[in-house]
Design a protein around this motif. Structure first.
Motif, PDB file in Angstrom:
ATOM      1  N   THR A  81     -15.764  47.530  11.333  1.00  0.00           N
ATOM      2  CA  THR A  81     -14.519  47.464  12.762  1.00  0.00           C
ATOM      3  C   THR A  81     -13.755  46.616  12.189  1.00  0.00           C
ATOM      4  OG1 THR A  81     -15.684  45.892  13.559  1.00  0.00           O
ATOM      5  CG2 THR A  81     -16.526  48.072  14.401  1.00  0.00           C
ATOM      6  N   GLN A  82     -12.470  45.961  12.115  1.00  0.00           N
ATOM      7  CA  GLN A  82     -11.244  45.189  12.363  1.00  0.00           C
ATOM      8  C   GLN A  82     -12.562  44.089  13.467  1.00  0.00           C
ATOM      9  OE1 GLN A  82      -7.498  46.447  13.183  1.00  0.00           O
ATOM     10  NE2 GLN A  82      -6.828  43.866  14.326  1.00  0.00           N
ATOM     11  N   THR A  83     -11.903  42.931  13.033  1.00  0.00           N
ATOM     12  CA  THR A  83     -13.269  41.715  13.019  1.00  0.00           C
ATOM     13  C   THR A  83     -12.441  41.294  14.076  1.00  0.00           C
ATOM     14  OG1 THR A  83     -11.616  40.205  11.773  1.00  0.00           O
ATOM     15  CG2 THR A  83     -13.393  40.858  10.910  1.00  0.00           C
ATOM     16  N   THR A  84     -10.951  41.717  14.762  1.00  0.00           N
ATOM     17  CA  THR A  84     -10.477  40.636  15.370  1.00  0.00           C
ATOM     18  C   THR A  84      -9.927  42.107  17.096  1.00  0.00           C
ATOM     19  OG1 THR A  84      -8.092  40.915  14.879  1.00  0.00           O
ATOM     20  CG2 THR A  84      -9.206  38.819  14.628  1.00  0.00           C
ATOM     21  N   LYS A 118     -17.080  39.802   3.879  1.00  0.00           N
ATOM     22  CA  LYS A 118     -18.074  41.120   4.376  1.00  0.00           C
ATOM     23  C   LYS A 118     -17.869  42.573   5.056  1.00  0.00           C
ATOM     24  CE  LYS A 118     -20.203  40.682   8.043  1.00  0.00           C
ATOM     25  NZ  LYS A 118     -19.843  41.987   9.060  1.00  0.00           N
ATOM     26  N   VAL A 119     -16.859  42.945   5.949  1.00  0.00           N
ATOM     27  CA  VAL A 119     -16.607  44.172   5.657  1.00  0.00           C
ATOM     28  C   VAL A 119     -15.924  44.801   4.524  1.00  0.00           C
ATOM     29  CG1 VAL A 119     -14.894  45.801   7.287  1.00  0.00           C
ATOM     30  CG2 VAL A 119     -15.671  43.259   8.352  1.00  0.00           C
ATOM     31  N   HIS A 120     -15.414  44.309   3.547  1.00  0.00           N
ATOM     32  CA  HIS A 120     -14.996  45.214   2.827  1.00  0.00           C
ATOM     33  C   HIS A 120     -16.405  45.255   2.009  1.00  0.00           C
ATOM     34  CE1 HIS A 120     -11.083  43.076   2.266  1.00  0.00           C
ATOM     35  NE2 HIS A 120     -10.856  43.651   3.064  1.00  0.00           N
ATOM     36  N   ILE A 121     -17.439  45.045   1.631  1.00  0.00           N
ATOM     37  CA  ILE A 121     -18.358  44.390   1.076  1.00  0.00           C
ATOM     38  C   ILE A 121     -19.210  45.320   1.563  1.00  0.00           C
ATOM     39  CG2 ILE A 121     -20.317  43.721   0.176  1.00  0.00           C
ATOM     40  CD1 ILE A 121     -18.756  41.421  -0.162  1.00  0.00           C
ATOM     41  N   GLU A 122     -18.952  45.986   2.709  1.00  0.00           N
ATOM     42  CA  GLU A 122     -19.863  46.294   3.717  1.00  0.00           C
ATOM     43  C   GLU A 122     -18.989  48.151   3.396  1.00  0.00           C
ATOM     44  OE1 GLU A 122     -23.029  48.366   6.531  1.00  0.00           O
ATOM     45  OE2 GLU A 122     -22.607  46.628   5.256  1.00  0.00           O
TER      46      GLU A 122
END
Length: 330
Positions: A180-183, A118-122
């Motif tokens: 942002t990173q997810t973790t 999802k972050v990649h797509i964003e």
């Protein structure tokens, strides 16, 4: 205080210990899916199954899968020409990696966590819209490498600290976006985001927080128990970002000392002399068997009472890649 032998009501000489067991803890849906992908690929296609990078950041998990026939590599050029499956880890990969695999006609099973995807797509959407992109994350982490690798070199600026956020100079403050990173630490990230919003009021922020639900839930659970614990154990590996953040969260939330531990054999018993209240949690890539082993080790030395403290219920699951959907999960 010493423990009571409940069979005869007499003290058995062991000191009493209350263990506050944080819940949620351990595997998240993305980690569970990634491990399933390797296991089901081994079941359907047989060994070897190649895995680029550790499927998740946990040595026990990697060793267990290796014993079943998984072969772990860091780069595709370590893999011979083969029809065997190639699995990409849960952390995601730069766009150049699947392109290289396609050029070699490799059979790829992508175990990237859907929340990372999802972050990649964003990131791609923002770039196509002409935004200058900031990524809040940790340099060198595979997820950060994978996310920055979705775009051309130099398109993403890494922000690791409040100082970075204060020092950054954009090309155009009106065309700035952040992911942002997810973790990450929820609190640390909020502080960085607050600085960016104050400096750049028009900065585009994610429609929904990029930090994943599991990271947030595990940090919330630790905050709930930290202040009443003399010590806190976070079960996880030293290369696990979300596990390291749990150690930091525990100490900030009032626990005098928190420590990262991979397994029961690492326990330094001198650290627990005189301890009456112990918190235990586990990072999102740590299996529950490691938590159980640590609790059992304490039971052999202490009269243990376990109290589970639950702050959220998790029922999220993600679909498997299509080639594995016909394989029954173990």
């Amino acid at each position: 205080m010493t423990g009571i032998n409940h069979a005869n009501g007499r003290s058995d000489g062991r000191p009493a210990l209350t263990i506050y067991l944080a819940s949620p803890r351990g595997f998240c849906a993305g980690v569970d899916r990634a491990i399933q992908i390797v296991e089901l690929a081994l079941e359907k296609f047989g060994a070897p199954v190649y895995v680029r990078h550790a499927i998740v950041h946990n040595r026990y998990v990697v060793e267990t899968l290796r014993a079943k026939g998984a072969v772990f590599v860091e780069e595709l050029d370590e893999i011979p020409d083969t029809e065997a499956p190639i699995v990409f880890s849960a952390h995601g990969v730069p766009k150049a990696v699947p392109e290289a695999a396609q050029n070699r006609d490799m059979f790829v099973l992508d175990a990237t966590c859907p929340l990372v995807s999802k972050v990649h797509i964003e990131a791609e959407r923002l770039y196509e819209d002409g935004a200058e992109i900031l990524l809040v994350g940790h340099a060198g982490h595979p997820e950060v490498i994978g996310t920055t690798g979705q775009l051309p070199p130099g398109a993403v600026h890494l922000i690791e600290t409040i100082g970075d956020a204060q020092a950054f100079t954009p090309k155009d403050p009106g065309r700035l976006a952040v992911i942002t990173q997810t973790t990450l630490s929820v609190d640390d990230t909020k502080e960085i985001m607050d600085v960016l919003r104050e400096r750049f009021p028009n900065i585009a922020v994610p429609r929904k927080d990029d930090i994943c639900y599991a990271t947030t839930n595990r940090q919330d659970a630790v905050k709930r128990i930290a202040a009443k614990c003399d010590r806190m154990i976070v079960v996880g590996s030293p290369n696990s970002s979300n596990s390291l953040r749990l150690v930091e969260v525990a100490e900030r939330a009032g626990c005098p000392r928190a420590m990262l531990m991979e397994r029961a054999a690492e326990i330094d018993w001198s650290v627990f002399d005189g301890v009456g209240r112990l918190g235990i949690t586990a990072g999102a890539s740590a299996p529950e068997v490691l938590v159980d082993d640590i609790i059992d080790a304490f039971r052999r030395r202490f009269d243990v009472h376990v109290e589970t403290v639950t702050t959220a219920e998790e029922n999220i699951s993600f679909k498997l890649p299509r080639p594995l959907r016909d394989v029954p999960a173990a």
